[in-house]
Design an enzyme around this catalytic site. Structure first.
Site, PDB file in Angstrom:
ATOM      1  N   HIS A 140       0.837  -1.213   0.000  1.00 26.16           N
ATOM      2  CA  HIS A 140       0.000   0.000   0.000  1.00 26.16           C
ATOM      3  C   HIS A 140       0.867   1.257   0.000  1.00 26.16           C
ATOM      4  O   HIS A 140       1.925   1.309   0.623  1.00 26.16           O
ATOM      5  CB  HIS A 140      -0.999  -0.001   1.150  1.00 26.16           C
ATOM      6  CG  HIS A 140      -0.413   0.132   2.519  1.00 26.16           C
ATOM      7  ND1 HIS A 140      -0.066   1.341   3.069  1.00 26.16           N
ATOM      8  CD2 HIS A 140      -0.122  -0.793   3.463  1.00 26.16           C
ATOM      9  CE1 HIS A 140       0.393   1.162   4.291  1.00 26.16           C
ATOM     10  NE2 HIS A 140       0.379  -0.133   4.549  1.00 26.16           N
ATOM     11  N   ASP A 198      -0.497   4.444   0.650  1.00 19.17           N
ATOM     12  CA  ASP A 198      -0.961   5.476   1.579  1.00 19.17           C
ATOM     13  C   ASP A 198      -0.233   5.315   2.914  1.00 19.17           C
ATOM     14  O   ASP A 198       0.309   4.242   3.212  1.00 19.17           O
ATOM     15  CB  ASP A 198      -2.483   5.397   1.770  1.00 19.17           C
ATOM     16  CG  ASP A 198      -2.971   4.041   2.288  1.00 19.17           C
ATOM     17  OD1 ASP A 198      -2.355   3.008   1.948  1.00 19.17           O
ATOM     18  OD2 ASP A 198      -3.960   4.010   3.036  1.00 19.17           O
ATOM     19  N   ASP A 231       6.206   1.455   7.082  1.00 17.99           N
ATOM     20  CA  ASP A 231       4.799   1.098   6.761  1.00 17.99           C
ATOM     21  C   ASP A 231       4.285   1.976   5.628  1.00 17.99           C
ATOM     22  O   ASP A 231       3.599   2.922   5.854  1.00 17.99           O
ATOM     23  CB  ASP A 231       3.954   1.260   8.025  1.00 17.99           C
ATOM     24  CG  ASP A 231       2.546   0.728   7.847  1.00 17.99           C
ATOM     25  OD1 ASP A 231       2.275   0.070   6.825  1.00 17.99           O
ATOM     26  OD2 ASP A 231       1.704   0.996   8.704  1.00 17.99           O
ATOM     27  N   GLU A 268      -5.123   1.376   2.070  1.00 12.57           N
ATOM     28  CA  GLU A 268      -5.052   0.269   3.032  1.00 12.57           C
ATOM     29  C   GLU A 268      -5.314   0.751   4.457  1.00 12.57           C
ATOM     30  O   GLU A 268      -5.953   0.049   5.246  1.00 12.57           O
ATOM     31  CB  GLU A 268      -3.674  -0.407   2.964  1.00 12.57           C
ATOM     32  CG  GLU A 268      -3.587  -1.709   3.746  1.00 12.57           C
ATOM     33  CD  GLU A 268      -3.205  -1.546   5.209  1.00 12.57           C
ATOM     34  OE1 GLU A 268      -3.364  -2.508   5.972  1.00 12.57           O
ATOM     35  OE2 GLU A 268      -2.759  -0.450   5.607  1.00 12.57           O
ATOM     36  N   GLU A 269      -4.824   1.948   4.771  1.00 12.94           N
ATOM     37  CA  GLU A 269      -4.865   2.386   6.173  1.00 12.94           C
ATOM     38  C   GLU A 269      -6.289   2.649   6.678  1.00 12.94           C
ATOM     39  O   GLU A 269      -6.505   2.730   7.874  1.00 12.94           O
ATOM     40  CB  GLU A 269      -3.989   3.634   6.369  1.00 12.94           C
ATOM     41  CG  GLU A 269      -2.488   3.373   6.161  1.00 12.94           C
ATOM     42  CD  GLU A 269      -1.875   2.481   7.238  1.00 12.94           C
ATOM     43  OE1 GLU A 269      -2.605   2.051   8.140  1.00 12.94           O
ATOM     44  OE2 GLU A 269      -0.659   2.219   7.156  1.00 12.94           O
ATOM     45  N   GLU A 277       4.713  -5.583   4.225  1.00 15.56           N
ATOM     46  CA  GLU A 277       4.484  -4.795   5.437  1.00 15.56           C
ATOM     47  C   GLU A 277       5.611  -5.078   6.427  1.00 15.56           C
ATOM     48  O   GLU A 277       6.270  -6.118   6.342  1.00 15.56           O
ATOM     49  CB  GLU A 277       3.141  -5.215   6.076  1.00 15.56           C
ATOM     50  CG  GLU A 277       1.909  -4.848   5.282  1.00 15.56           C
ATOM     51  CD  GLU A 277       1.316  -3.493   5.694  1.00 15.56           C
ATOM     52  OE1 GLU A 277       2.010  -2.706   6.376  1.00 15.56           O
ATOM     53  OE2 GLU A 277       0.169  -3.235   5.296  1.00 15.56           O
ATOM     54  N   HIS A 318       3.235   3.801  12.405  1.00 12.54           N
ATOM     55  CA  HIS A 318       2.194   4.696  12.939  1.00 12.54           C
ATOM     56  C   HIS A 318       2.692   5.566  14.098  1.00 12.54           C
ATOM     57  O   HIS A 318       1.896   6.242  14.732  1.00 12.54           O
ATOM     58  CB  HIS A 318       0.938   3.924  13.393  1.00 12.54           C
ATOM     59  CG  HIS A 318       0.242   3.180  12.286  1.00 12.54           C
ATOM     60  ND1 HIS A 318      -1.085   2.845  12.322  1.00 12.54           N
ATOM     61  CD2 HIS A 318       0.682   2.721  11.097  1.00 12.54           C
ATOM     62  CE1 HIS A 318      -1.423   2.201  11.220  1.00 12.54           C
ATOM     63  NE2 HIS A 318      -0.346   2.113  10.453  1.00 12.54           N
TER      64      HIS A 318
END
Ligand SMILES: [Zn+2]
Length: 380
Positions: free
Chosen positions: A81, A83, A113, A147-148, A173, A353
């Site tokens: 992903h 995003d 990530d 994805e997030e 990931e 994150h």
């Protein structure tokens, strides 16, 4: 050995530079906007001779698809992903979209990530090319949006469009270079508890939604859902994360809202996960309440005995097999399409994150070498 020749051709500066470039293109979601990173990804894929397509189910939410190879024979899919989660800039000691390297760590939102993983996957194929190694399979790259916030406009839309066909898949990931074969699912729900307002001087006259909610919290938080303990994922869990209710100290509360985070094992459905919650609530009392599902993502797993696991571990230097705490788009590939999918990438989910997110350069390189070996040998 062609696989080792390909791995040896991985270039540290080049993979680091690509990861840093991807970080510098801000793709925060929410609000959601992957357009800035399309151009560097298209350029990287074009450099590899890929057939390229931009899939855009709604304007401004593009996924970039690239296929390298004849299309005849097996296909190996890399799904990553593009995003990233938002940042609170004040919490960062480094520029979140700077892509700076300090002491062997590449910093920035998306470093682990998962723009680092995407860069490693691309570098693996660049290394094959430089070593003169032609992968026996077609290598498909799906660099996906959204994805997030659940994948609806990314991998889920791609799967729904019939554009995903592969014999095996890797989702890079952050896994600390372990091979992720299983992940829990999640149910987020709001529980609204209703009472009956009355004067605070005479609470026995009304019915307190706050008092009822307190009993429900006790029933749900850290609840034991029974059932089997998954060898890689442990037990399902429940956290009551927020509570909000009542209007004033001198009024018996008429309403109280709870938000819960339930983590479920592979195989558990949305309806089943919700039913377990209501069963636990109803077991402690007769309450006036309703539940609203805010989000649901199912768990997923690939049988550890599947031959692709052993094959992938061979390419990854016999990396350990793990269950992952985080959920990934691998669930769409495993559950909807039955594609054997592993999660494997540089960096740690513990750093994802967070402020000052980083990926160790050494892990970028190690992951790129794994991809190079896999591309050199994968035959489906
Ligand atoms: Zn991610």
């Amino acid at each position: 050995m062609t696989a080792e020749a390909a791995a040896a051709a991985v270039h540290t500066g080049r993979v680091t530079a690509l990861a840093a470039e991807l970080i510098r293109h801000d793709t925060r979601n929410p609000p959601g906007g992957e357009q800035p990173v399309v151009e560097p990804l298209v350029a990287a894929l074009r450099d590899l001779g890929a057939a390229i397509e931009v899939f855009e189910p709604v304007p401004g939410r593009p996924s970039v698809l690239g296929h390298v190879g004849s299309g005849a024979g097996p296909t190996l899919l890399v799904n990553g992903h593009i995003d990233v989660v938002p940042v609170v800039e004040a919490d960062w000691a480094v520029p979140p979209f700077g892509g700076q390297v300090r002491d062997g760590l590449l910093y920035g939102r998306g470093a682990c990530d998962m723009k680092g993983g995407i860069a490693a996957a691309l570098e693996g194929l660049r290394a094959c090319r430089d070593a003169g190694v032609v992968p026996p399979a077609t290598i498909a790259f799906h660099f996906v949006a959204d994805e997030e916030t659940g994948g609806r406009l990314g991998t889920e839309a791609l799967v729904g469009s019939g554009l995903v066909k592969a014999d095996a898949a890797v989702v890079p990931e952050p896994s600390e270079l372990a091979v992720g074969v299983a992940e829990r699912g999640v149910l987020m729900a709001e529980i609204t508890v209703r009472g009956r307002a009355a004067h605070g001087s005479d609470p026995g006259v009304g019915r307190s939604a706050v008092a009822d909610a307190a009993r429900i919290v006790s029933a749900l938080h850290l609840a034991d859902f029974g059932g089997h303990v998954h060898p890689l994922l442990g037990s399902p869990t429940c956290n009551v994360g927020t509570i909000a209710g009542g209007t004033a100290a001198n009024i018996v509360a008429a309403e109280c809202r709870l938000r819960v985070d339930r983590r479920v094992l592979p195989g558990q459905t949305r309806a089943g996960a919700l039913a377990q919650i209501t069963r636990l609530i109803d077991a402690v009392g007769a309450f006036d309440y309703d539940t609203t599902v805010l989000a649901f993502a199912e768990g997923s797993e690939l049988d550890v005995e599947h031959p692709f696991v052993a094959e992938f571990r061979g390419a990854a230097g016999h990396a350990p097999v793990r269950g992952l705490k985080l959920g990934t788009d691998a669930r769409f590939l495993r559950n909807r399409l039955g594609i054997p999918a592993v999660v494997y990438g540089p960096g740690s989910a513990r750093v994802a994150h967070t402020a000052d997110e980083y990926v160790p350069v050494a892990e970028l390189v190690a992951a790129a070498r794994t991809f190079a070996r896999l591309y050199a040998t994968f035959r489906g």
